[in-house]
Design a protein around this motif. Structure first.
Motif, short mmCIF file in Angstrom:
data_model
loop_
_atom_site.label_atom_id
_atom_site.label_comp_id
_atom_site.label_asym_id
_atom_site.label_seq_id
_atom_site.Cartn_x
_atom_site.Cartn_y
_atom_site.Cartn_z
N HIS A 49 18.96 50.21 -35.32
CA HIS A 49 18.85 48.92 -34.65
C HIS A 49 20.21 48.23 -34.51
O HIS A 49 20.46 47.56 -33.51
N ALA A 50 21.08 48.38 -35.49
CA ALA A 50 22.43 47.80 -35.38
C ALA A 50 23.16 48.44 -34.21
O ALA A 50 23.79 47.75 -33.40
N ARG A 51 23.05 49.75 -34.08
CA ARG A 51 23.69 50.44 -32.96
C ARG A 51 23.09 50.01 -31.62
O ARG A 51 23.81 49.83 -30.64
N GLU A 52 21.77 49.83 -31.60
CA GLU A 52 21.10 49.40 -30.37
C GLU A 52 21.55 48.00 -29.95
O GLU A 52 21.81 47.76 -28.77
N VAL A 53 21.65 47.10 -30.90
CA VAL A 53 22.07 45.72 -30.59
C VAL A 53 23.51 45.72 -30.08
O VAL A 53 23.84 45.00 -29.13
N GLY A 122 14.01 45.58 -40.78
CA GLY A 122 13.30 44.71 -39.85
C GLY A 122 13.21 45.30 -38.45
O GLY A 122 13.59 46.44 -38.19
N THR A 123 12.74 44.48 -37.55
CA THR A 123 12.55 44.87 -36.16
C THR A 123 13.87 44.75 -35.39
O THR A 123 14.83 44.14 -35.87
N LEU A 124 13.86 45.29 -34.20
CA LEU A 124 15.01 45.15 -33.32
C LEU A 124 15.30 43.67 -33.08
O LEU A 124 16.46 43.26 -33.03
N GLU A 125 14.27 42.88 -32.95
CA GLU A 125 14.45 41.43 -32.76
C GLU A 125 15.13 40.78 -33.97
O GLU A 125 15.95 39.87 -33.81
N ASP A 126 14.84 41.24 -35.17
CA ASP A 126 15.53 40.74 -36.38
C ASP A 126 17.03 41.03 -36.28
O ASP A 126 17.85 40.19 -36.65
N TYR A 127 17.36 42.21 -35.80
CA TYR A 127 18.77 42.58 -35.65
C TYR A 127 19.44 41.75 -34.55
O TYR A 127 20.61 41.38 -34.67
N ARG A 128 18.70 41.47 -33.50
CA ARG A 128 19.26 40.62 -32.43
C ARG A 128 19.55 39.22 -32.97
O ARG A 128 20.59 38.64 -32.66
N ARG A 129 18.63 38.68 -33.76
CA ARG A 129 18.86 37.35 -34.36
C ARG A 129 20.07 37.37 -35.28
O ARG A 129 20.88 36.45 -35.29
#
Length: 153
Positions: A49-53, A122-129
């Motif tokens: 998720h960090a890489r995706e963000v 967490g979710t991808l949204e958690d990483y975005r936040r």
């Protein structure tokens, strides 16, 4: 050249995102940036998720985790932690670094809760936040360090 070290727990989520975001934000401005973790296992990739963000922001970051050590402490001019507990852990093992270790949010003057929330698991949204929290602080950091450098001239 100012050497900045971002520190979190496992060096797979927050600190690698901070490293990559700040490196892009200050490209060509004379900063060296690294990241490490107080409980990291060397060589792990950043979380998916960090890489995706980061990719959503157009940033490629070939990251491998690093455990915080004396060499990184000595290398850095400024050490910015994601939480107060990371700062306390560093000071317990490296008390000589006291003058250069700060929580990121406190260093840049963000009022209120001083920790960057951990998105691990967490979710991808958690990483975005988390990335949004980081960007707010990193924008302030960039301005603060540019002002500091101007005063040194």
């Amino acid at each position: 050249m100012k050497r900045i070290l971002f520190v979190c727990t496992g060096n797979t989520c927050r600190s690698p995102m901070a490293e990559a975001l700040f490196r892009v934000k200050t490209a060509g401005e004379g900063f060296e940036v690294r990241s490490a973790g107080v409980a990291a296992f060397d060589g792990q990739a950043a979380s998916l998720h960090a890489r995706e963000v980061l990719a959503e922001r157009g940033i490629e970051h070939e990251h491998r985790s690093s455990r915080l050590n004396a060499e990184l402490i000595d290398w850095s001019d400024l050490i910015l932690t994601m939480t107060a507990s990371h700062r306390h852990a560093i000071l317990a093992y490296f008390p000589e670094a006291a003058d250069k270790v700060h929580t990121l949010r406190n260093f840049v003057g963000v009022e209120g809760f001083g920790d960057i929330a951990d998105p691990f698991g967490g979710t991808l949204e958690d990483y975005r936040r988390c990335a949004e929290e980081l960007e707010e602080s990193l924008d302030r950091l960039s301005v603060l360090l540019k002002k500091e450098r101007f005063r040194e001239l």
